[in-house]
Write a protein that holds these residues in place. Structure first.
Motif, short mmCIF file in Angstrom:
data_model
loop_
_atom_site.label_atom_id
_atom_site.label_comp_id
_atom_site.label_asym_id
_atom_site.label_seq_id
_atom_site.Cartn_x
_atom_site.Cartn_y
_atom_site.Cartn_z
N VAL A 5 1.01 -1.23 -0.10
CA VAL A 5 0.11 0.00 -0.02
C VAL A 5 0.96 1.19 -0.05
O VAL A 5 1.60 1.65 0.96
CB VAL A 5 -1.05 0.01 1.22
CG1 VAL A 5 -1.78 1.19 1.10
CG2 VAL A 5 -1.83 -1.31 1.25
N GLN A 7 0.97 5.41 -1.35
CA GLN A 7 0.05 6.38 -2.17
C GLN A 7 0.76 7.23 -3.21
O GLN A 7 0.20 7.67 -4.12
CB GLN A 7 -0.25 7.31 -1.08
CG GLN A 7 -1.28 8.55 -1.47
CD GLN A 7 -2.74 7.98 -1.80
OE1 GLN A 7 -2.81 6.82 -1.42
NE2 GLN A 7 -3.32 8.70 -2.64
N ASP A 8 2.19 7.18 -3.13
CA ASP A 8 2.84 7.80 -4.09
C ASP A 8 2.90 6.86 -5.64
O ASP A 8 3.46 6.05 -5.38
CB ASP A 8 4.12 8.24 -3.74
CG ASP A 8 4.94 8.98 -4.65
OD1 ASP A 8 5.69 8.32 -5.41
OD2 ASP A 8 4.83 10.27 -4.83
N GLU A 9 2.18 7.49 -6.67
CA GLU A 9 2.17 6.82 -7.67
C GLU A 9 3.75 6.33 -8.22
O GLU A 9 3.96 5.31 -8.88
CB GLU A 9 1.52 7.31 -8.73
CG GLU A 9 1.32 6.75 -10.37
CD GLU A 9 0.57 7.42 -11.17
OE1 GLU A 9 -0.60 6.99 -11.17
OE2 GLU A 9 1.20 8.34 -11.99
N ARG A 12 5.29 3.52 -6.60
CA ARG A 12 4.52 2.27 -6.83
C ARG A 12 5.26 1.75 -8.38
O ARG A 12 5.58 0.55 -8.52
CB ARG A 12 3.03 2.39 -7.00
CG ARG A 12 2.34 2.71 -5.67
CD ARG A 12 0.95 2.07 -5.87
NE ARG A 12 0.19 2.90 -6.91
CZ ARG A 12 -0.49 4.32 -6.77
NH1 ARG A 12 -0.35 4.79 -5.62
NH2 ARG A 12 -0.96 4.68 -7.91
N THR A 199 -5.98 1.03 -8.24
CA THR A 199 -6.15 2.42 -7.77
C THR A 199 -7.55 2.96 -7.61
O THR A 199 -8.17 2.52 -8.29
CB THR A 199 -5.51 3.60 -8.22
OG1 THR A 199 -5.84 3.64 -9.72
CG2 THR A 199 -3.94 3.23 -8.63
N THR A 201 -11.42 3.89 -5.04
CA THR A 201 -12.22 3.43 -4.26
C THR A 201 -13.24 2.63 -5.13
O THR A 201 -13.78 1.58 -4.44
CB THR A 201 -13.35 4.42 -3.52
OG1 THR A 201 -13.80 5.16 -4.61
CG2 THR A 201 -12.22 5.37 -2.58
N ASP A 235 -3.05 2.22 -3.97
CA ASP A 235 -3.15 3.45 -3.48
C ASP A 235 -4.06 3.23 -2.11
O ASP A 235 -4.62 2.16 -1.90
CB ASP A 235 -3.42 4.39 -4.31
CG ASP A 235 -5.07 4.51 -4.76
OD1 ASP A 235 -5.78 3.39 -4.25
OD2 ASP A 235 -5.38 5.30 -5.74
N ARG A 236 -4.08 4.37 -1.34
CA ARG A 236 -5.02 4.20 -0.04
C ARG A 236 -6.29 3.81 -0.50
O ARG A 236 -7.10 3.22 0.37
CB ARG A 236 -4.68 5.35 0.62
CG ARG A 236 -3.37 5.61 1.42
CD ARG A 236 -3.50 6.40 2.50
NE ARG A 236 -3.51 7.83 1.87
CZ ARG A 236 -2.46 8.41 2.04
NH1 ARG A 236 -1.32 8.11 2.10
NH2 ARG A 236 -2.81 9.91 1.41
N ALA A 237 -7.01 4.50 -1.53
CA ALA A 237 -8.38 4.19 -1.87
C ALA A 237 -8.85 2.90 -2.20
O ALA A 237 -9.62 2.24 -1.60
CB ALA A 237 -8.62 5.11 -3.02
N SER A 240 -8.79 0.71 1.02
CA SER A 240 -9.70 1.19 2.16
C SER A 240 -10.28 0.12 2.67
O SER A 240 -10.77 0.29 3.86
CB SER A 240 -10.35 2.32 1.62
OG SER A 240 -11.14 1.88 0.56
N ARG A 249 1.58 -2.85 5.56
CA ARG A 249 2.38 -1.65 5.68
C ARG A 249 3.64 -1.92 6.45
O ARG A 249 4.62 -1.40 6.20
CB ARG A 249 1.69 -0.21 6.20
CG ARG A 249 0.67 0.19 5.17
CD ARG A 249 0.24 1.42 5.52
NE ARG A 249 -1.05 2.22 4.70
CZ ARG A 249 -2.09 1.98 5.06
NH1 ARG A 249 -2.68 1.30 5.95
NH2 ARG A 249 -3.03 2.52 4.12
#
Length: 261
Positions: A5, A7-9, A12, A199, A201, A235-237, A240, A249
């Protein structure tokens, strides 16, 4: 299954590009599995950037695409052969003759599917397969209910998948073909390393089921729980809905630098 996980594309994408670069350095004739859709595009852009910078070559490699619409004209821009050329392969030194995909225009579709399976076998199998995931949990075009033992075959697309893909057809779901040829789940599972990116939600429930749910044909991607080497980058979404997101993490934060993905 390794779950990352991040967040920074750029981070990743960098992990995936580093893995592919390492594979090509160790095995210049590596076989890549290429997915279309929006999820892999940042990876392809980074690979193109590295190629243009002289840091990467695909000269000896070959590639197989996952799937193809049935019935689109040879020159239709959304045929996946054209999409992968437009987004990736035409920008690097990968021989066009070394890029293969299922033939959605074939007169004998079952024979075309069998021939495609033979092509993959003759190439020695896929070393690294890039995947996305559908909001209903499909991978490639293996819709819910697909057999875990399935091979390349014709499939009927669900209304949800056609609606999701309407953005590539001017927003018109009716313009999206009803049928496709796709590598089966059994075919995908034979890749030696699978890298799945997701990526947003809208992918969160499918990601949760894939990683933490029971293995079920209702969520085809859950079969990946039985693969020995799967890397999932989120990503975080998209993460979630994961119950163990904090643990994933912690695991990645404590991973030795030399191990890679």
């Amino acid at each position: 299954m390794e779950v990352i996980v991040m967040q920074d594309e750029a981070e990743r994408v960098g992990l995936v590009a580093d893995r592919i670069a390492g594979l090509l350095a160790a095995k210049p004739h590596a076989v890549l599995g290429l997915a279309t859709g929006s999820s892999p595009l940042p990876v392809y852009r980074e690979l193109i950037r590295r190629y243009e910078a002289g840091a990467l070559s695909f000269r000896g490699a070959s590639a197989f695409t996952l799937d193809e619409y049935v019935g689109l004209a040879e020159d239709h821009p959304e045929r996946y052969r054209h999409v992968i050329e437009r987004e990736f392969t035409s920008h690097v030194d990968l021989d066009p003759a070394a890029v293969a995909g299922p033939d959605g225009t074939a007169a004998d579709l079952p024979a075309a599917c069998a021939a495609y399976e033979e092509q993959i076998r003759a190439a020695g199998g896929v070393d690294l397969q890039i995947l996305g995931i559908g909001s209903d949990g499909h991978i490639a075009f293996n819709e819910p209910g697909s057999s875990f033992a399935s091979r390349t075959r014709i499939k009927t697309l669900t209304a949800q998948t056609r609606a999701d893909n309407a953005r590539f057809f001017g927003g018109d779901a009716d313009a999206v073909p009803h049928h496709c040829l796709t590598q089966g789940l059994g075919t995908v599972m034979e890749a030696r390393h699978i890298v799945l990116l997701a990526t947003g939600t809208e992918k969160a429930e499918a990601v949760h089921q894939m990683i933490e749910g029971p293995v079920s044909a209702l969520w085809p991607a859950t079969i990946l729980q039985h693969h020995p080497h799967v890397t999932v980058l989120l990503d975080r979404a998209a993460a979630s809905r994961l119950l163990l997101a904090d643990y994933y993490r912690e695991v990645f934060a404590g991973k030795p630098d030399w191990q890679g993905i």
